[in-house]
Design an enzyme around this catalytic site. Structure first.
Site, short mmCIF file in Angstrom:
data_model
loop_
_atom_site.label_atom_id
_atom_site.label_comp_id
_atom_site.label_asym_id
_atom_site.label_seq_id
_atom_site.Cartn_x
_atom_site.Cartn_y
_atom_site.Cartn_z
N ASP A 171 47.15 42.61 58.20
CA ASP A 171 46.76 42.53 56.79
C ASP A 171 45.35 41.98 56.71
O ASP A 171 45.10 40.83 57.10
CB ASP A 171 47.74 41.63 56.02
CG ASP A 171 47.45 41.63 54.53
OD1 ASP A 171 46.88 42.62 54.04
OD2 ASP A 171 47.80 40.63 53.86
N GLU A 196 41.62 36.44 57.11
CA GLU A 196 40.96 36.02 55.87
C GLU A 196 39.63 35.38 56.22
O GLU A 196 39.54 34.58 57.17
CB GLU A 196 41.84 35.04 55.10
CG GLU A 196 41.18 34.40 53.89
CD GLU A 196 40.76 35.42 52.84
OE1 GLU A 196 39.67 35.23 52.26
OE2 GLU A 196 41.51 36.38 52.62
N ASN A 223 35.45 37.39 60.25
CA ASN A 223 35.02 38.69 59.74
C ASN A 223 35.61 39.79 60.61
O ASN A 223 35.24 39.95 61.77
CB ASN A 223 33.48 38.75 59.75
CG ASN A 223 32.95 40.02 59.11
OD1 ASN A 223 33.71 40.86 58.63
ND2 ASN A 223 31.64 40.17 59.11
N ASP A 248 38.16 42.21 47.50
CA ASP A 248 37.07 41.87 46.58
C ASP A 248 36.31 43.15 46.25
O ASP A 248 35.76 43.79 47.14
CB ASP A 248 36.14 40.84 47.22
CG ASP A 248 35.19 40.22 46.21
OD1 ASP A 248 34.88 40.89 45.21
OD2 ASP A 248 34.75 39.07 46.43
N LYS A 252 28.77 44.93 41.68
CA LYS A 252 27.37 45.37 41.63
C LYS A 252 27.07 46.37 42.73
O LYS A 252 27.54 46.23 43.86
CB LYS A 252 26.44 44.16 41.76
CG LYS A 252 26.51 43.19 40.58
CD LYS A 252 25.50 42.08 40.74
CE LYS A 252 25.55 41.11 39.56
NZ LYS A 252 24.58 40.01 39.69
N ASP A 284 43.20 47.20 41.99
CA ASP A 284 43.30 47.38 40.54
C ASP A 284 41.98 47.84 39.95
O ASP A 284 41.88 48.03 38.73
CB ASP A 284 43.75 46.08 39.88
CG ASP A 284 42.77 44.95 40.13
OD1 ASP A 284 42.28 44.83 41.27
OD2 ASP A 284 42.47 44.18 39.19
#
Length: 339
Positions: A171, A196, A223, A248, A252, A284
């Protein structure tokens, strides 16, 4: 002895007359008469030149003819004149350059950063021991920052998992790790690995795993875009499922390069996956979901996208996913099969 009232009136009468004449003069004058530092005839320039003067932007090569500075007075003769605009803009830019820091100031900055790093290191250590809470952290972390260029070290799989030969669910962007822990409780026949980039979250999640005694869940920080080879090296089982859930979106356009899923990452993960393995993405944000689908659809190692968003592929929702569904917001999901 008091003077008669008419005497007082004769004293103030001239002032009243002056005020009355001034009021009459102002009433026939325009409300606003700007004073320009150049002849008004110069205003009859082309619309593009006037627009560039007002906004401070020149539609020309910024190297040969840099735009005038945005700060200060815009309506100047150099703004209208085409001949000396470059020279004036260059002079203004030269004045606005940042002051060079002295060696003492540089050392002071380095010392403060080092102190902040040591403080955060102690907070993470206390968090891992269960003696402290989550330290202050950013919600949006730039993965291109220098501190995220080092690959994640390879875990000791025999120590991490009870059975390191089971299929693996990877994940990416697991956040607090609650979803992965619940999946580990429900399916003990599969190992779960969460990655994460915000260090405090996987440290706390790993403490929860140890306190609960789960032998099929593990969390690491770093990372993943620079860590696929080092992280998955030596794993004896199959990489059966890769999930990127509600990453995330980096709205922009100039920040799209910070998004999690990239073609190089997809190729590196595909090399670790066997035919039939699944790659699940969901978001979403429609733009972020379409971007991930576009990258996976272009990869030759995975099946082509059907063009339709699919139903939930996991038995439970993420925290963000459940919040969006409760408010009636759509979730865009897609599953790709390793060929």
């Amino acid at each position: 002895q008091m003077a008669p009232p008419l005497a007082h009136l004769s004293v103030f009468l001239p002032f009243f007359l002056i005020m009355l004449s001034a009021s009459a003069a102002f009433s026939v004058m325009p409300r606003f008469t700007p004073r320009l530092p150049f002849p008004s005839s110069q205003l009859a320039q082309s619309s593009e030149t006037l627009f560039s003067c007002i906004t401070g932007i020149r539609r020309q090569d910024r190297v040969s003819n840099p735009r005038p500075p945005r700060r200060g007075v815009w309506w100047t003769a150099s703004c209208v004149s085409e001949s000396d605009s470059t020279q004036n803009a260059g002079e203004e830019r030269g004045k606005s350059k940042k002051k060079q820091k002295t060696p003492e100031e540089i050392e002071e900055i380095r010392a403060s950063r080092k102190a902040a790093y040591e403080k955060r290191k102690k907070q993470i250590a206390l968090l891992a021991e269960g003696k402290g809470g989550l330290p202050k952290m950013r919600q949006h972390v730039n993965p291109l920052a220098p501190q995220f260029r080092d690959p994640i070290p390879t875990p000791d799989w025999d120590t991490v998992y009870g059975d390191p030969t089971q299929d693996l669910h990877l994940d990416l962007g697991c956040a607090a790790g609650q979803l992965l822990m619940e999946l580990a409780r429900r399916d003990p026949t599969r190992n779960h690995l969460g990655v994460e980039i915000r260090e405090a979250l996987p440290v706390r999640a790993q403490r929860w795993v140890q306190e609960e005694g789960l032998r099929n869940a593990h969390f690491v920080s770093g990372n993943i875009n620079v860590s696929v080879e080092s992280l998955l090296a030596g794993y004896k089982g199959n990489l059966e499922l890769v999930s990127v859930l509600m990453p995330d979106p980096w709205f922009k356009t100039k920040h799209h390069k910070r998004r999690l899923l990239k073609p190089d990452l997809v190729s590196a993960l595909a090399a670790k996956m066997k035919p039939g393995a699944r790659f699940l993405v969901q978001s979403d944000v429609l733009d972020a979901a379409e971007d991930m689908v576009k990258i996976l659809d272009a990869a030759e190692e995975f099946s082509a996208w059907s063009g339709e968003w699919c139903e939930p592929a996991l038995p439970i929702y993420t925290e963000r996913e459940g919040s969006c569904i409760s408010r009636g917001m759509p979730i865009y999901r897609a599953v790709f099969i390793r060929q």
